[in-house]
Motif scaffolding. Sequence first.
Motif, PDB file in Angstrom:
ATOM      1  N   LEU A  29      -1.769  40.439 105.582  1.00 43.74           N
ATOM      2  CA  LEU A  29      -1.213  40.805 104.274  1.00 43.74           C
ATOM      3  C   LEU A  29       0.313  40.753 104.314  1.00 43.74           C
ATOM      4  O   LEU A  29       0.967  40.153 103.453  1.00 43.74           O
ATOM      5  CB  LEU A  29      -1.687  42.212 103.894  1.00 43.74           C
ATOM      6  CG  LEU A  29      -1.155  42.747 102.560  1.00 43.74           C
ATOM      7  CD1 LEU A  29      -1.753  41.947 101.404  1.00 43.74           C
ATOM      8  CD2 LEU A  29      -1.482  44.233 102.403  1.00 43.74           C
ATOM      9  N   LEU A  30       0.875  41.382 105.352  1.00 44.02           N
ATOM     10  CA  LEU A  30       2.326  41.426 105.500  1.00 44.02           C
ATOM     11  C   LEU A  30       2.896  39.998 105.601  1.00 44.02           C
ATOM     12  O   LEU A  30       3.904  39.672 104.971  1.00 44.02           O
ATOM     13  CB  LEU A  30       2.671  42.218 106.766  1.00 44.02           C
ATOM     14  CG  LEU A  30       4.104  42.692 106.966  1.00 44.02           C
ATOM     15  CD1 LEU A  30       4.544  43.539 105.783  1.00 44.02           C
ATOM     16  CD2 LEU A  30       4.202  43.519 108.244  1.00 44.02           C
ATOM     17  N   SER A  31       2.201  39.140 106.356  1.00 42.91           N
ATOM     18  CA  SER A  31       2.671  37.762 106.521  1.00 42.91           C
ATOM     19  C   SER A  31       2.581  37.003 105.208  1.00 42.91           C
ATOM     20  O   SER A  31       3.496  36.256 104.845  1.00 42.91           O
ATOM     21  CB  SER A  31       1.833  37.044 107.575  1.00 42.91           C
ATOM     22  OG  SER A  31       1.805  37.788 108.762  1.00 42.91           O
ATOM     23  N   ALA A  32       1.483  37.208 104.484  1.00 44.40           N
ATOM     24  CA  ALA A  32       1.295  36.489 103.221  1.00 44.40           C
ATOM     25  C   ALA A  32       2.360  36.898 102.214  1.00 44.40           C
ATOM     26  O   ALA A  32       2.968  36.052 101.548  1.00 44.40           O
ATOM     27  CB  ALA A  32      -0.098  36.758 102.663  1.00 44.40           C
ATOM     28  N   ILE A  33       2.606  38.220 102.115  1.00 44.17           N
ATOM     29  CA  ILE A  33       3.656  38.711 101.205  1.00 44.17           C
ATOM     30  C   ILE A  33       5.001  38.086 101.597  1.00 44.17           C
ATOM     31  O   ILE A  33       5.755  37.591 100.760  1.00 44.17           O
ATOM     32  CB  ILE A  33       3.751  40.255 101.270  1.00 44.17           C
ATOM     33  CG1 ILE A  33       2.512  40.879 100.626  1.00 44.17           C
ATOM     34  CG2 ILE A  33       5.018  40.749 100.585  1.00 44.17           C
ATOM     35  CD1 ILE A  33       2.436  42.391 100.790  1.00 44.17           C
ATOM     36  N   THR A  34       5.272  38.114 102.911  1.00 47.39           N
ATOM     37  CA  THR A  34       6.547  37.589 103.408  1.00 47.39           C
ATOM     38  C   THR A  34       6.735  36.122 103.040  1.00 47.39           C
ATOM     39  O   THR A  34       7.768  35.724 102.506  1.00 47.39           O
ATOM     40  CB  THR A  34       6.616  37.739 104.938  1.00 47.39           C
ATOM     41  OG1 THR A  34       6.510  39.116 105.263  1.00 47.39           O
ATOM     42  CG2 THR A  34       7.918  37.179 105.477  1.00 47.39           C
ATOM     43  N   VAL A  35       5.707  35.311 103.313  1.00 47.26           N
ATOM     44  CA  VAL A  35       5.857  33.875 103.089  1.00 47.26           C
ATOM     45  C   VAL A  35       5.882  33.562 101.595  1.00 47.26           C
ATOM     46  O   VAL A  35       6.650  32.713 101.136  1.00 47.26           O
ATOM     47  CB  VAL A  35       4.741  33.085 103.809  1.00 47.26           C
ATOM     48  CG1 VAL A  35       4.794  31.618 103.433  1.00 47.26           C
ATOM     49  CG2 VAL A  35       4.888  33.250 105.304  1.00 47.26           C
ATOM     50  N   PHE A  36       5.074  34.286 100.812  1.00 46.18           N
ATOM     51  CA  PHE A  36       5.035  34.032  99.366  1.00 46.18           C
ATOM     52  C   PHE A  36       6.414  34.268  98.736  1.00 46.18           C
ATOM     53  O   PHE A  36       6.987  33.377  98.111  1.00 46.18           O
ATOM     54  CB  PHE A  36       3.985  34.925  98.698  1.00 46.18           C
ATOM     55  CG  PHE A  36       3.896  34.722  97.217  1.00 46.18           C
ATOM     56  CD1 PHE A  36       3.235  33.608  96.701  1.00 46.18           C
ATOM     57  CD2 PHE A  36       4.483  35.611  96.327  1.00 46.18           C
ATOM     58  CE1 PHE A  36       3.149  33.405  95.331  1.00 46.18           C
ATOM     59  CE2 PHE A  36       4.413  35.415  94.956  1.00 46.18           C
ATOM     60  CZ  PHE A  36       3.745  34.307  94.459  1.00 46.18           C
ATOM     61  N   PHE A  37       6.954  35.469  98.953  1.00 49.08           N
ATOM     62  CA  PHE A  37       8.263  35.758  98.351  1.00 49.08           C
ATOM     63  C   PHE A  37       9.378  35.038  99.099  1.00 49.08           C
ATOM     64  O   PHE A  37      10.377  34.644  98.496  1.00 49.08           O
ATOM     65  CB  PHE A  37       8.505  37.269  98.311  1.00 49.08           C
ATOM     66  CG  PHE A  37       7.630  37.971  97.312  1.00 49.08           C
ATOM     67  CD1 PHE A  37       7.919  37.894  95.950  1.00 49.08           C
ATOM     68  CD2 PHE A  37       6.516  38.673  97.712  1.00 49.08           C
ATOM     69  CE1 PHE A  37       7.105  38.510  95.020  1.00 49.08           C
ATOM     70  CE2 PHE A  37       5.692  39.299  96.783  1.00 49.08           C
ATOM     71  CZ  PHE A  37       5.983  39.217  95.433  1.00 49.08           C
ATOM     72  N   GLY A  38       9.186  34.854 100.399  1.00 54.63           N
ATOM     73  CA  GLY A  38      10.157  34.074 101.175  1.00 54.63           C
ATOM     74  C   GLY A  38      10.278  32.663 100.626  1.00 54.63           C
ATOM     75  O   GLY A  38      11.373  32.094 100.557  1.00 54.63           O
ATOM     76  N   ALA A  39       9.140  32.103 100.196  1.00 53.43           N
ATOM     77  CA  ALA A  39       9.151  30.744  99.651  1.00 53.43           C
ATOM     78  C   ALA A  39       9.927  30.705  98.334  1.00 53.43           C
ATOM     79  O   ALA A  39      10.706  29.784  98.080  1.00 53.43           O
ATOM     80  CB  ALA A  39       7.723  30.249  99.440  1.00 53.43           C
ATOM     81  N   ILE A  40       9.730  31.743  97.507  1.00 55.56           N
ATOM     82  CA  ILE A  40      10.437  31.779  96.215  1.00 55.56           C
ATOM     83  C   ILE A  40      11.944  31.906  96.443  1.00 55.56           C
ATOM     84  O   ILE A  40      12.739  31.103  95.940  1.00 55.56           O
ATOM     85  CB  ILE A  40       9.918  32.940  95.350  1.00 55.56           C
ATOM     86  CG1 ILE A  40       8.461  32.663  94.946  1.00 55.56           C
ATOM     87  CG2 ILE A  40      10.801  33.135  94.118  1.00 55.56           C
ATOM     88  CD1 ILE A  40       7.784  33.830  94.267  1.00 55.56           C
ATOM     89  N   PHE A  41      12.332  32.917  97.235  1.00 57.50           N
ATOM     90  CA  PHE A  41      13.770  33.125  97.453  1.00 57.50           C
ATOM     91  C   PHE A  41      14.379  31.996  98.279  1.00 57.50           C
ATOM     92  O   PHE A  41      15.524  31.603  98.069  1.00 57.50           O
ATOM     93  CB  PHE A  41      14.014  34.489  98.118  1.00 57.50           C
ATOM     94  CG  PHE A  41      13.718  35.639  97.206  1.00 57.50           C
ATOM     95  CD1 PHE A  41      14.389  35.775  95.999  1.00 57.50           C
ATOM     96  CD2 PHE A  41      12.753  36.574  97.536  1.00 57.50           C
ATOM     97  CE1 PHE A  41      14.098  36.830  95.136  1.00 57.50           C
ATOM     98  CE2 PHE A  41      12.453  37.634  96.683  1.00 57.50           C
ATOM     99  CZ  PHE A  41      13.130  37.760  95.477  1.00 57.50           C
ATOM    100  N   GLY A  42      13.598  31.480  99.214  1.00 63.21           N
ATOM    101  CA  GLY A  42      14.083  30.371 100.030  1.00 63.21           C
ATOM    102  C   GLY A  42      14.365  29.138  99.191  1.00 63.21           C
ATOM    103  O   GLY A  42      15.356  28.434  99.407  1.00 63.21           O
ATOM    104  N   SER A  43      13.482  28.869  98.213  1.00 63.64           N
ATOM    105  CA  SER A  43      13.701  27.721  97.328  1.00 63.64           C
ATOM    106  C   SER A  43      14.954  27.922  96.491  1.00 63.64           C
ATOM    107  O   SER A  43      15.727  26.985  96.269  1.00 63.64           O
ATOM    108  CB  SER A  43      12.489  27.518  96.408  1.00 63.64           C
ATOM    109  OG  SER A  43      11.319  27.384  97.170  1.00 63.64           O
TER     110      SER A  43
END
Lengths: 225, 241
Positions: A29-43
């Motif tokens: 869960l923690l990883s999924a949250i991280t990558v999901f929002f990380g992808a948005i902010f990273g983009s």
Amino acid sequence: MYTNFMPNTLRVLSRYGGLFLQGAGITLLLSAITVFFGAIFGSLLALMRRSRLGPVRWLATTYVEVVRGTPLLLQLYVFYFILPDLVRFISLSKFASVSIALIFNSAAYVCEIVRAGIAAVDPGQAEAARSLGLGARQTMARVVLPQAIKNILPALGNEFVTVIKETSLASVFFVGDLMTQYNIVKGSMHLVIEPLMIVGVVYFVLTFVLSKLIARYERRLKASD
Amino acid sequence: MIETINLFKDFGDLNVLQGITETINTGEVISIIGPSGSGKSTFLRCLNMLEVPTAGSVLFDGVDLTDPGTQIDLHRQKMGMVFQHFNVFPHLSVKENITLAPVLLKKRTQQEADDYASELLARVGLSDKAHEHPRRLSGGQKQRLAIVRALAMDPRVMLFDEPTSALDPEMVGEVLQVIKSLVKSGMTCIIVTHEMGFAREVSSRVFFMDEGIIAEQGSPTELFDHPQNPRTQAFLSRVLY
């Protein structure tokens, strides 16, 4: 010394098997949250790095360099101690603080993934689009990004695998992830190696299965090229 | 139609274009020949500002394209370009390659664009490929697609940047045929090419470029049969054996 390894391991599993599963769930869960929002902010960061405005580019670049140039554990501590002071009006849970720190960290890496994905698209594609009269944004949205996404998605999957392993650092704050469960079991059963091995196997199964899935997906993308 | 005034282009220390002043009129077919590194492609790419000149200006129908206030995208719509490496869009079908720009830039409705794409594809013998993906096309077919993709915007001039240099020899003919029929229809064309026979056949004027300038120009007969400049003579003796 380790003659009791197998019996001990079975004992740990029978008593705390559920705990490890729960920990694996929280890690995912923690990883999924991280990558999901990380992808948005990273983009967003990647777009900032392509901005025409110097200060915007500079800000994004500095951010990426600082995050990539300091240890994740340090960043976790900083967010853990500073964030509650900064946002006094809402009480942040430990889990939230740690998630936000991981997201900020991952965003910097995703930024580089997106940037590399865009850079890997043949510049001739953008030239052809511009020569037809498309504007810079139309070119990005209709020609470059649809092709870059094929480079970006598999790399994001690999980032997910990396983050799964990195979340183990969050166990320092006892957020209930897989590594946290190891600490709990270690304390209650006075065993170190056995729970450690169990946790290791769970991590490995998670990342191995995921890597294989990504590799298969990547082959399918390649085949459609 | 297109006028360049004292055009210079540097890449770092490399002075690729060294002052080109030239006028190209509507209906002309210009071939640009010359040794590699002479600035042919750079000159062509300056005409639609894919390369921004270091100094000098490019006038297109009297509008200075080098003026930062000029809306370059609007003018590029009227200047088709064909690239050495085709640059067809691999994520779109053949037909979508053609309709993308006209629909996005509101030049045609989707229906009009589809109809026109069918007509253009028929003209270059690719009707049966309309719904294929470009990866299934041969090099020659890709280049024909790239040509009609540019034509779909109804350009007033077509710029060709070595359109056959990346093709297998057996596919050169089919692409040159398409360009020839375009020339016959009266399209203004500017063609950077190494195909001397083709240049001689279709051009109204030939530019010989060397070291960043147009060293010599004239009708195909003048330039190929009676070159005046020793550098033109040397170049032609090398390429025409």
